[in-house]
Design an enzyme around this catalytic site. Structure first.
Site, PDB file in Angstrom:
ATOM      1  N   LYS A  29       0.842  29.721  31.746  1.00 15.20           N
ATOM      2  CA  LYS A  29      -0.323  29.601  32.633  1.00 15.20           C
ATOM      3  C   LYS A  29      -0.547  30.828  33.504  1.00 15.20           C
ATOM      4  CE  LYS A  29      -0.320  24.590  32.772  1.00 15.20           C
ATOM      5  NZ  LYS A  29      -1.642  24.546  32.141  1.00 15.20           N
ATOM      6  N   ASP A  47      13.926  27.075  26.397  1.00 13.94           N
ATOM      7  CA  ASP A  47      14.720  26.433  25.348  1.00 13.94           C
ATOM      8  C   ASP A  47      16.154  26.194  25.826  1.00 13.94           C
ATOM      9  OD1 ASP A  47      15.105  25.378  22.798  1.00 13.94           O
ATOM     10  OD2 ASP A  47      15.695  27.310  21.939  1.00 13.94           O
ATOM     11  N   ARG A  70      17.804   9.195  17.569  1.00 10.47           N
ATOM     12  CA  ARG A  70      18.372  10.546  17.707  1.00 10.47           C
ATOM     13  C   ARG A  70      17.365  11.520  18.310  1.00 10.47           C
ATOM     14  NH1 ARG A  70      19.765  13.443  13.263  1.00 10.47           N
ATOM     15  NH2 ARG A  70      18.679  12.171  11.731  1.00 10.47           N
ATOM     16  N   LYS A  71      16.163  11.061  18.574  1.00 11.20           N
ATOM     17  CA  LYS A  71      15.119  11.969  19.085  1.00 11.20           C
ATOM     18  C   LYS A  71      15.049  11.912  20.617  1.00 11.20           C
ATOM     19  CE  LYS A  71      11.676  10.405  16.568  1.00 11.20           C
ATOM     20  NZ  LYS A  71      10.333  10.351  15.950  1.00 11.20           N
TER      21      LYS A  71
HETATM   22  C1  LIG Z   1      23.785  24.224  25.373  1.00  9.52           C
HETATM   23  C2  LIG Z   1      22.744  24.634  24.444  1.00  9.52           C
HETATM   24  C3  LIG Z   1      21.646  25.506  25.017  1.00  9.52           C
HETATM   25  C4  LIG Z   1      20.944  26.280  23.982  1.00  9.52           C
HETATM   26  C5  LIG Z   1      19.840  25.510  23.338  1.00  9.52           C
HETATM   27  C6  LIG Z   1      19.214  26.296  22.223  1.00  9.52           C
HETATM   28  C7  LIG Z   1      18.664  25.303  21.226  1.00  9.52           C
HETATM   29  C8  LIG Z   1      18.093  26.029  20.050  1.00  9.52           C
HETATM   30  O1  LIG Z   1      17.438  27.028  20.194  1.00  9.52           O
HETATM   31  S1  LIG Z   1      18.395  25.383  18.546  1.00  9.52           S
HETATM   32  C9  LIG Z   1      17.662  26.619  17.469  1.00  9.52           C
HETATM   33  C10 LIG Z   1      16.295  26.257  16.971  1.00  9.52           C
HETATM   34  N1  LIG Z   1      16.310  25.025  16.236  1.00  9.52           N
HETATM   35  C11 LIG Z   1      16.723  24.978  14.933  1.00  9.52           C
HETATM   36  O2  LIG Z   1      17.119  25.958  14.332  1.00  9.52           O
HETATM   37  C12 LIG Z   1      16.707  23.602  14.287  1.00  9.52           C
HETATM   38  C13 LIG Z   1      16.275  23.663  12.841  1.00  9.52           C
HETATM   39  N2  LIG Z   1      15.992  22.309  12.360  1.00  9.52           N
HETATM   40  C14 LIG Z   1      17.011  21.546  11.894  1.00  9.52           C
HETATM   41  O3  LIG Z   1      18.159  21.980  11.709  1.00  9.52           O
HETATM   42  C15 LIG Z   1      16.685  20.113  11.597  1.00  9.52           C
HETATM   43  O4  LIG Z   1      15.325  19.983  11.255  1.00  9.52           O
HETATM   44  C16 LIG Z   1      16.997  19.179  12.786  1.00  9.52           C
HETATM   45  C17 LIG Z   1      18.510  19.269  13.109  1.00  9.52           C
HETATM   46  C18 LIG Z   1      16.190  19.528  14.034  1.00  9.52           C
HETATM   47  C19 LIG Z   1      16.660  17.747  12.423  1.00  9.52           C
HETATM   48  O5  LIG Z   1      17.252  17.511  11.156  1.00  9.52           O
HETATM   49  P1  LIG Z   1      17.812  16.067  10.795  1.00  9.52           P
HETATM   50  O6  LIG Z   1      18.930  15.700  11.693  1.00  9.52           O
HETATM   51  O7  LIG Z   1      18.087  16.075   9.337  1.00  9.52           O
HETATM   52  O8  LIG Z   1      16.593  15.169  11.193  1.00  9.52           O
HETATM   53  P2  LIG Z   1      15.755  14.201  10.268  1.00  9.52           P
HETATM   54  O9  LIG Z   1      16.680  13.102   9.793  1.00  9.52           O
HETATM   55  O10 LIG Z   1      14.991  14.961   9.249  1.00  9.52           O
HETATM   56  O11 LIG Z   1      14.709  13.645  11.314  1.00  9.52           O
HETATM   57  C20 LIG Z   1      15.122  12.814  12.394  1.00  9.52           C
HETATM   58  C21 LIG Z   1      13.875  12.453  13.151  1.00  9.52           C
HETATM   59  O12 LIG Z   1      13.382  13.630  13.821  1.00  9.52           O
HETATM   60  C22 LIG Z   1      12.043  13.944  13.379  1.00  9.52           C
HETATM   61  N3  LIG Z   1      11.947  15.384  13.277  1.00  9.52           N
HETATM   62  C23 LIG Z   1      12.835  16.240  12.731  1.00  9.52           C
HETATM   63  N4  LIG Z   1      12.395  17.495  12.821  1.00  9.52           N
HETATM   64  C24 LIG Z   1      11.191  17.432  13.430  1.00  9.52           C
HETATM   65  C25 LIG Z   1      10.245  18.407  13.816  1.00  9.52           C
HETATM   66  N5  LIG Z   1      10.436  19.711  13.596  1.00  9.52           N
HETATM   67  N6  LIG Z   1       9.127  17.986  14.453  1.00  9.52           N
HETATM   68  C26 LIG Z   1       8.908  16.676  14.694  1.00  9.52           C
HETATM   69  N7  LIG Z   1       9.792  15.698  14.340  1.00  9.52           N
HETATM   70  C27 LIG Z   1      10.902  16.083  13.723  1.00  9.52           C
HETATM   71  C28 LIG Z   1      11.918  13.258  12.023  1.00  9.52           C
HETATM   72  O13 LIG Z   1      10.566  12.989  11.728  1.00  9.52           O
HETATM   73  C29 LIG Z   1      12.718  11.995  12.238  1.00  9.52           C
HETATM   74  O14 LIG Z   1      11.952  11.070  12.983  1.00  9.52           O
HETATM   75  P3  LIG Z   1      12.023   9.473  12.686  1.00  9.52           P
HETATM   76  O15 LIG Z   1      13.459   9.097  12.950  1.00  9.52           O
HETATM   77  O16 LIG Z   1      11.071   8.872  13.649  1.00  9.52           O
HETATM   78  O17 LIG Z   1      11.649   9.310  11.252  1.00  9.52           O
END
Ligand SMILES: CCCCCCCC(=O)SCCNC(=O)CCNC(=O)[C@H](O)C(C)(C)COP(=O)(O)OP(=O)(O)OC[C@H]1O[C@@H](n2cnc3c(N)ncnc32)[C@H](O)[C@@H]1OP(=O)(O)O
Length: 259
Positions: free
Chosen positions: A204, A180, A225-226
């Site tokens: 694996k 991650d 944004r994806k």
């Molecule tokens: C330097 C950094 C190193 C460290 C990296 C560590 C990274 C992490 O661990 S982050 C912690 C774990 N992740 C989280 O806690 C995130 C929790 N989730 C969230 O906050 C939100 O769901 C977030 C930000 C991911 C997306 O929210 P938001 O911006 O509102 O997206 P939203 O507008 O609903 O969706 C945008 C697009 O993404 C898709 N999407 C959003 N979430 C998902 C999902 N879980 N699965 C599949 N698709 C998704 C939507 O379907 C949409 O697609 P489309 O544009 O084609 O319709």
């Protein structure tokens, strides 16, 4: 393209703990002379400050670049680090510094996602980057390098004894953490502040505790944004594939708050 990449890398450095807006330190790895002489992590003992104490919040510890070699690194780890530093000399790869404290103060990139900046500052004042929260050599020892042209981030990783799962091998959660972190770094360099929306890992082969592995991540596709990324973890000799992963990161929407 290169210019925006460098700017993104600087943003990442800020997110990884450099005070926003403050001048970069003298050992700025982003200066034209990329990490000159980088090779040894200096840990000058300070009176009253236990070396590498995970509970220490001294600014010295919080702002130390922990992605530089230290005595716990094995020869494999050092050799790989030196190889990537060599590759960084022509600018194709960049060494990414890494700090205990990701947010030493509000950073321009992050604060807009919190409705209450004061509360956020309080919460973050003692926060530490999870993979950097264990004492030297006991947990996650790693260094990352990014290639802007190829949209790739490589992480060399040595998992310490506190990361054990099945006896003698790394815990799956520790492996997932490093996957991650590597994918997240690759994503943030590519598109800015983003979070993991999904992560699919195929384990694996078990990774022996204390061994060095290489995590290779890359951006596969960008859709608005994806950001779709994938990675694999291999042994140093590249003969063993330990894990493979695919992921989706979503760039945060400036109009949406995180809390
Ligand atoms: C330097 C950094 C190193 C460290 C990296 C560590 C990274 C992490 O661990 S982050 C912690 C774990 N992740 C989280 O806690 C995130 C929790 N989730 C969230 O906050 C939100 O769901 C977030 C930000 C991911 C997306 O929210 P938001 O911006 O509102 O997206 P939203 O507008 O609903 O969706 C945008 C697009 O993404 C898709 N999407 C959003 N979430 C998902 C999902 N879980 N699965 C599949 N698709 C998704 C939507 O379907 C949409 O697609 P489309 O544009 O084609 O319709």
């Amino acid at each position: 393209m290169l210019r925006s990449c460098v700017s993104r890398l600087r943003t990442l450095a800020v997110q990884r703990g450099l005070p926003g807006g403050a001048p970069l330190p003298a050992k700025d790895p982003w200066s034209p002379r990329v990490n000159p002489g980088a090779g040894r992590r200096e840990r000058a003992a300070k009176p009253g400050c236990v070396r590498g104490d995970p509970r220490s919040f001294s600014s010295e510890v919080m702002h130390m670049d922990l992605s530089l070699p230290n005595p716990s690194w094995s020869e494999d780890m050092r050799l790989l680090f030196d190889q990537f530093m060599k590759k960084s000399e022509d600018g194709s790869w960049k060494h990414l510094p890494s700090y205990k404290s990701k947010f030493t103060q509000e950073t321009e990139d992050i604060k807009i996602y919190f409705p209450d900046a004061k509360l956020m500052k309080e919460k973050l004042s003692q926060a530490q980057l999870f993979p950097r929260s264990l004492e030297e050599g006991l947990g996650f020892e790693y260094a990352m390098f990014h290639n802007c042209v190829e949209d790739r981030t490589v992480c060399i990783f040595q998992g310490g004894p506190y990361l054990q799962g099945v006896p003698g091998f790394l815990h799956g959660g520790a492996i997932a953490t490093m996957i991650d972190a590597t994918l997240g770094t690759c994503a943030v360099v590519a598109i800015g502040v983003a979070m993991t929306a999904s992560l699919n890992i195929s384990f694996k082969r078990p990774i022996p505790l204390g061994s060095v592995v290489v995590i290779n991540s890359q951006v596969d596709k960008v859709e608005g944004r994806k950001l779709f990324l994938s990675c694999n973890i291999r042994s140093v000799d590249e003969k063993t594939v330990y894990s493979e992963a695919t992921s989706l990161f979503v760039k945060l929407d400036p109009k949406t708050r995180l809390t």
